[in-house]
Scaffold this motif. Structure first.
Motif, PDB file in Angstrom:
ATOM      1  N   PRO A 104     -31.369  42.681  14.398  1.00 55.19           N
ATOM      2  CA  PRO A 104     -32.811  42.571  14.626  1.00 55.19           C
ATOM      3  C   PRO A 104     -33.407  41.284  14.059  1.00 55.19           C
ATOM      4  N   TYR A 105     -32.808  40.750  13.016  1.00 56.20           N
ATOM      5  CA  TYR A 105     -33.339  39.533  12.399  1.00 56.20           C
ATOM      6  C   TYR A 105     -33.025  38.305  13.250  1.00 56.20           C
ATOM      7  N   LEU A 106     -31.830  38.248  13.784  1.00 52.39           N
ATOM      8  CA  LEU A 106     -31.480  37.164  14.693  1.00 52.39           C
ATOM      9  C   LEU A 106     -32.346  37.236  15.954  1.00 52.39           C
ATOM     10  N   ALA A 107     -32.547  38.438  16.459  1.00 51.67           N
ATOM     11  CA  ALA A 107     -33.357  38.607  17.669  1.00 51.67           C
ATOM     12  C   ALA A 107     -34.767  38.066  17.466  1.00 51.67           C
ATOM     13  N   VAL A 108     -35.364  38.356  16.317  1.00 51.89           N
ATOM     14  CA  VAL A 108     -36.720  37.870  16.038  1.00 51.89           C
ATOM     15  C   VAL A 108     -36.730  36.348  15.964  1.00 51.89           C
ATOM     16  N   LEU A 109     -35.749  35.780  15.279  1.00 52.61           N
ATOM     17  CA  LEU A 109     -35.694  34.319  15.178  1.00 52.61           C
ATOM     18  C   LEU A 109     -35.572  33.659  16.548  1.00 52.61           C
ATOM     19  N   VAL A 110     -34.730  34.222  17.384  1.00 54.32           N
ATOM     20  CA  VAL A 110     -34.519  33.650  18.716  1.00 54.32           C
ATOM     21  C   VAL A 110     -35.757  33.845  19.586  1.00 54.32           C
ATOM     22  N   GLU A 111     -36.338  35.017  19.508  1.00 56.70           N
ATOM     23  CA  GLU A 111     -37.489  35.307  20.353  1.00 56.70           C
ATOM     24  C   GLU A 111     -38.723  34.499  19.967  1.00 56.70           C
ATOM     25  N   LEU A 112     -38.981  34.376  18.685  1.00 60.57           N
ATOM     26  CA  LEU A 112     -40.199  33.698  18.243  1.00 60.57           C
ATOM     27  C   LEU A 112     -40.119  32.180  18.334  1.00 60.57           C
ATOM     28  N   ARG A 124     -35.391  34.911   8.495  1.00 54.07           N
ATOM     29  CA  ARG A 124     -34.542  33.842   7.957  1.00 54.07           C
ATOM     30  C   ARG A 124     -34.058  34.197   6.550  1.00 54.07           C
ATOM     31  N   ASP A 125     -34.915  34.809   5.762  1.00 56.56           N
ATOM     32  CA  ASP A 125     -34.522  35.249   4.420  1.00 56.56           C
ATOM     33  C   ASP A 125     -33.404  36.289   4.505  1.00 56.56           C
ATOM     34  N   ALA A 126     -33.504  37.205   5.445  1.00 58.30           N
ATOM     35  CA  ALA A 126     -32.449  38.216   5.611  1.00 58.30           C
ATOM     36  C   ALA A 126     -31.124  37.550   5.987  1.00 58.30           C
ATOM     37  N   LYS A 127     -31.181  36.558   6.858  1.00 59.93           N
ATOM     38  CA  LYS A 127     -29.959  35.848   7.264  1.00 59.93           C
ATOM     39  C   LYS A 127     -29.416  35.036   6.086  1.00 59.93           C
ATOM     40  N   ASP A 128     -30.296  34.414   5.324  1.00 55.80           N
ATOM     41  CA  ASP A 128     -29.862  33.657   4.145  1.00 55.80           C
ATOM     42  C   ASP A 128     -29.205  34.562   3.111  1.00 55.80           C
TER      43      ASP A 128
END
Length: 190
Positions: A104-112, A124-128
Motif C-alpha cells: 500500500p505504501y508503494l502504491a500511494v507513492l506511485v499514484e500521488l 516514504r518513511d515506511a519504505k525507508d
C-alpha cells in the motif's frame, strides 16, 4: 467494511480510508469515504483538515500492523539471513490472497507522484524503515556492503509486490526467495 457502532467516527473514517484507498486508489471521493464509514462530511472535516490528511493518518495508523505482517518477531535464534528471508516468505504468502494488491505504501507513492504530499511523506518513511531493517540485518549478517544489499532487497521487494499486486506475477514458485538467497550469497551474508 467491518466497523462497529462502538468505533469512534475518526476510527471508522481511518478504517474506511485504509480499505478504500488500498482497493480503489487515492482518487476515492470524500462522499464514498464518508458513506463507507457511516460519518457525515461535516464530521470528517471536523476531524481532518482534508482528505489528504486523512489518507496520511490512515497510512500512519496501519504501518505497525503492516510491518508486523512482514518482519519476524524478535527471535534470538533466527539469523539475520533468516530474518530477511522471512520478509520475502511473508510477501510470497500474502501475494496468494485474491485481495492482495501490492504494497500500500508503494502504491500511494506511485499514484500521488508528489513527494511533498502528506501521504507520500508517511509512505516514504515506511519504505525507508523497511530498507533500514534490511540494512541492519545485512550488517549483523556480515554483508560486504549492507547499504547496497538493502537497496537491492528493496528493489526485489517493491518489484515483486507491484507485479503480484497487479496480478502479473504469482509469487508461489520460490522465485522471489530464491533471488533473495542469491543476493545474500553474493553479498557474503552468512
Amino acid at each position: 467494511m467491518a466497523t462497529t457502532d462502538k468505533a469512534s467516527p475518526r476510527d471508522r473514517l481511518l478504517e474506511a480510508a485504509a480499505e478504500l484507498f488500498y482497493r480503489d486508489g487515492v482518487a476515492v471521493g470524500v462522499e464514498a469515504l464518508c458513506r463507507s464509514a457511516g460519518v457525515s462530511k461535516r464530521s470528517m472535516y471536523q476531524l481532518f483538515d482534508s482528505k489528504d490528511e486523512m489518507l496520511a493518518a490512515s497510512l500512519e495508523r496501519r504501518r505497525a500492523w503492516y510491518e508486523a505482517q512482514l518482519v519476524p518477531a524478535e527471535d534470538a535464534s533466527a539469523t539475520p539471513r533468516e530474518r530477511i528471508r522471512h520478509v520475502f516468505e511473508r510477501l510470497e504468502k500474502s501475494s496468494g490472497d485474491p485481495e492482495y494488491l501490492g504494497c500500500p505504501y508503494l502504491a500511494v507513492l506511485v499514484e500521488l507522484k508528489d513527494p511533498e504530499h502528506p501521504a507520500s511523506v508517511v509512505a516514504r518513511d515506511a519504505k525507508d524503515r523497511m530498507e533500514s531493517y534490511f540494512r541492519e540485518q545485512a550488517e549483523q549478517g556480515g554483508a560486504t556492503d549492507p547499504a547496497v544489499l538493502a537497496r537491492r532487497l528493496m528493489l526485489i521487494f517493491d518489484g515483486a509486490s507491484a507485479r503480484a499486486g497487479a496480478h502479473i506475477e504469482r509469487l508461489d514458485d520460490g522465485l522471489v526467495t530464491g533471488t533473495v538467497d542469491v543476493l545474500m550469497d553474493v553479498a557474503g551474508m552468512s
